[in-house]
Design a protein around this motif. Structure first.
Motif, short mmCIF file in Angstrom:
data_model
loop_
_atom_site.label_atom_id
_atom_site.label_comp_id
_atom_site.label_asym_id
_atom_site.label_seq_id
_atom_site.Cartn_x
_atom_site.Cartn_y
_atom_site.Cartn_z
N GLN A 59 0.82 -1.21 0.00
CA GLN A 59 0.00 0.00 0.00
C GLN A 59 0.86 1.26 0.00
OE1 GLN A 59 -3.50 -0.25 -0.17
NE2 GLN A 59 -3.20 1.88 -0.77
N ASP A 60 1.98 1.23 0.72
CA ASP A 60 2.89 2.37 0.72
C ASP A 60 3.34 2.71 -0.69
OD1 ASP A 60 2.76 2.45 3.49
OD2 ASP A 60 4.61 1.31 3.78
N LEU A 61 3.66 1.69 -1.47
CA LEU A 61 4.13 1.90 -2.84
C LEU A 61 2.99 2.31 -3.76
CD1 LEU A 61 6.55 -1.13 -2.97
CD2 LEU A 61 7.22 1.27 -3.03
N GLN A 62 1.82 1.77 -3.54
CA GLN A 62 0.66 2.18 -4.32
C GLN A 62 0.37 3.66 -4.14
OE1 GLN A 62 -2.84 -0.40 -3.91
NE2 GLN A 62 -1.48 -2.08 -3.30
N ASP A 63 0.73 4.19 -2.99
CA ASP A 63 0.53 5.60 -2.69
C ASP A 63 1.66 6.45 -3.28
OD1 ASP A 63 -1.07 7.59 -1.12
OD2 ASP A 63 0.83 7.86 -0.08
N LEU A 64 2.91 5.94 -3.17
CA LEU A 64 4.08 6.73 -3.56
C LEU A 64 4.30 6.80 -5.07
CD1 LEU A 64 6.73 8.23 -2.78
CD2 LEU A 64 7.84 5.97 -2.73
N LEU A 65 4.27 5.66 -5.74
CA LEU A 65 4.66 5.63 -7.16
C LEU A 65 3.82 6.55 -8.05
CD1 LEU A 65 5.48 1.82 -7.55
CD2 LEU A 65 7.06 3.74 -7.22
N PRO A 66 2.48 6.55 -7.92
CA PRO A 66 1.70 7.49 -8.74
C PRO A 66 2.00 8.95 -8.39
CG PRO A 66 0.30 5.70 -7.97
CD PRO A 66 1.59 5.61 -7.20
N GLN A 67 2.25 9.22 -7.12
CA GLN A 67 2.57 10.60 -6.72
C GLN A 67 3.80 11.12 -7.44
OE1 GLN A 67 2.92 11.38 -2.52
NE2 GLN A 67 1.07 10.20 -2.00
N LEU A 68 4.77 10.23 -7.63
CA LEU A 68 6.03 10.63 -8.28
C LEU A 68 5.96 10.51 -9.80
CD1 LEU A 68 8.61 8.91 -5.86
CD2 LEU A 68 7.83 11.29 -5.87
N GLY A 69 4.84 10.03 -10.31
CA GLY A 69 4.71 9.86 -11.75
C GLY A 69 5.60 8.76 -12.29
N LEU A 70 5.77 7.69 -11.50
CA LEU A 70 6.68 6.61 -11.88
C LEU A 70 5.94 5.33 -12.22
CD1 LEU A 70 9.48 7.15 -9.19
CD2 LEU A 70 9.39 8.02 -11.53
N VAL A 71 4.84 5.45 -12.90
CA VAL A 71 4.07 4.27 -13.30
C VAL A 71 3.74 4.35 -14.79
CG1 VAL A 71 3.11 3.87 -11.02
CG2 VAL A 71 1.91 5.40 -12.57
N PRO A 72 3.75 3.17 -15.45
CA PRO A 72 4.18 1.87 -14.92
C PRO A 72 5.70 1.81 -14.81
CG PRO A 72 3.69 1.65 -17.24
CD PRO A 72 3.32 3.06 -16.86
N CYS A 73 6.19 0.95 -13.93
CA CYS A 73 7.62 0.89 -13.66
C CYS A 73 8.14 -0.53 -13.79
CB CYS A 73 7.92 1.41 -12.25
SG CYS A 73 7.26 0.35 -10.94
N VAL A 74 9.46 -0.63 -13.87
CA VAL A 74 10.14 -1.93 -13.77
C VAL A 74 10.47 -2.10 -12.30
CG1 VAL A 74 12.13 -3.31 -14.43
CG2 VAL A 74 11.09 -1.74 -16.09
N LEU A 75 9.82 -3.04 -11.63
CA LEU A 75 9.92 -3.20 -10.19
C LEU A 75 10.91 -4.31 -9.86
CD1 LEU A 75 8.67 -1.97 -7.66
CD2 LEU A 75 6.87 -3.69 -7.78
N ILE A 76 11.96 -3.98 -9.10
CA ILE A 76 13.03 -4.91 -8.76
C ILE A 76 13.08 -5.04 -7.24
CG2 ILE A 76 15.49 -5.44 -9.00
CD1 ILE A 76 15.42 -3.26 -11.31
N GLY A 77 12.73 -6.23 -6.73
CA GLY A 77 12.68 -6.41 -5.29
C GLY A 77 13.59 -7.52 -4.83
N HIS A 78 14.37 -7.25 -3.77
CA HIS A 78 15.26 -8.26 -3.20
C HIS A 78 14.67 -8.81 -1.92
CE1 HIS A 78 18.72 -9.29 -0.42
NE2 HIS A 78 18.83 -10.19 -1.39
N SER A 79 14.58 -10.14 -1.81
CA SER A 79 14.14 -10.81 -0.60
C SER A 79 12.78 -10.28 -0.16
CB SER A 79 15.22 -10.65 0.48
OG SER A 79 14.98 -11.51 1.56
N MET A 80 12.68 -9.66 1.01
CA MET A 80 11.42 -9.11 1.48
C MET A 80 10.84 -8.14 0.45
SD MET A 80 10.75 -6.72 4.85
CE MET A 80 11.45 -5.25 4.03
N GLY A 81 11.71 -7.36 -0.17
CA GLY A 81 11.25 -6.43 -1.20
C GLY A 81 10.69 -7.14 -2.41
N GLY A 82 11.20 -8.35 -2.69
CA GLY A 82 10.66 -9.14 -3.79
C GLY A 82 9.25 -9.60 -3.53
N ARG A 83 8.98 -10.01 -2.28
CA ARG A 83 7.62 -10.41 -1.92
C ARG A 83 6.66 -9.21 -2.02
NH1 ARG A 83 7.08 -15.21 1.31
NH2 ARG A 83 7.72 -16.83 -0.16
N THR A 84 7.13 -8.06 -1.54
CA THR A 84 6.32 -6.85 -1.64
C THR A 84 6.04 -6.52 -3.10
OG1 THR A 84 7.33 -5.99 0.39
CG2 THR A 84 6.20 -4.41 -1.03
N ALA A 85 7.06 -6.66 -3.94
CA ALA A 85 6.90 -6.36 -5.37
C ALA A 85 5.90 -7.30 -6.02
CB ALA A 85 8.26 -6.46 -6.07
#
Length: 245
Positions: free
Chosen positions: A109-135
């Motif tokens: 949800q944090d990213l769903q809020d942040l990425l559109p605000q910054l105009g960074l969608v759609p993006c190439v999302l790269i997540g490591h470990s915990m970040g991968g699950r979030t991605a």
């Protein structure tokens, strides 16, 4: 060094430009969250400028990491590809706010809020470990925000782990570092105190600033599969390191 790479599903005819039709996938919440909608927190981030016409690269760190883990690679990719590159501190990590909710749903949800605000969608999302699950969860919940997905050292299925997170967190909480200690002295003291528990420090542990109560919850939940009931119908690449922490 990479041991294996697996594409969980690549339904497109190629990895070239495409216009897939997206639909949101209902994702079951984790048991501890019930039906409560996660409340986003304003994440700390670093954005390197680039061409606005190309999908930006977004890096999500692991449990013991923070956005500074990607400083070198983010700078190199920004220079080599000309794309915008975003590195983010997850909640309870780095410079981001603290919260008792450390669920994957909340981090998504944090990213769903942040990425559109910054105009960074759609993006190439790269997540490591915990970040991968979030991605992965974000890609399922809001597929229109993710053009491509790369998951590193984590899979969408439940797995066992050799890491003893409760002992790690207990050891870190037991460290008493004097306020006047220099950074080098503090690191030496931490190494001495943790050496009996951690034989080989997980990647990214040095220099990270996670909030330990939140880290304890995250460690316990790191291998949860947060309601994955479907497979994303878009390019997705999963890779695992030769020597995983």
């Amino acid at each position: 060094m990479l041991r294996w790479a697996r594409a969980w599903r690549l339904p497109h005819r190629s990895l070239g430009p495409s216009s897939p039709s997206f639909s949101r996938v209902p994702v079951a919440p984790s048991s501890s969250q019930g039906d409560t909608e996660p409340r986003p927190v304003p994440l700390a981030y670093r954005l390197l400028d680039g061409e606005a016409t190309r999908p930006p690269l977004v890096f999500l760190h692991g449990l013991f990491g923070c956005k500074t883990n990607f400083n070198s690679i983010a700078k190199a990719l920004a220079q080599q590809t000309g794309r915008r590159v975003l590195t983010v501190d997850a909640r309870n990590h780095g410079d981001s706010p603290h919260s008792p909710d450390m669920s994957y749903e909340a981090m998504s949800q944090d990213l769903q809020d942040l990425l559109p605000q910054l105009g960074l969608v759609p993006c190439v999302l790269i997540g490591h470990s915990m970040g991968g699950r979030t991605a992965m969860l974000l890609a399922l919940q809001r597929p229109e925000l993710v053009e491509r997905l790369i998951a590193v050292d984590i899979s969408p299925v439940e797995s066992s782990s050799s890491l003893n997170f409760p002992n790690y967190v207990a050891a870190m909480r037991a460290i008493d570092i004097p306020d006047e200690a220099s950074l080098s002295s503090a690191r030496k003291l931490a190494d001495e105190k943790l050496s009996c528990v951690i034989q080989r420090l997980p990647a990214g542990l040095h220099g990270c600033r996670p909030r330990l109560p939140g880290l304890r919850v995250a460690g316990q939940r790191r291998h949860e599969t947060p309601g994955f009931k479907a497979v994303r119908a878009a390019p997705c690449f999963c890779t695992e390191g030769l020597r995983n922490a």
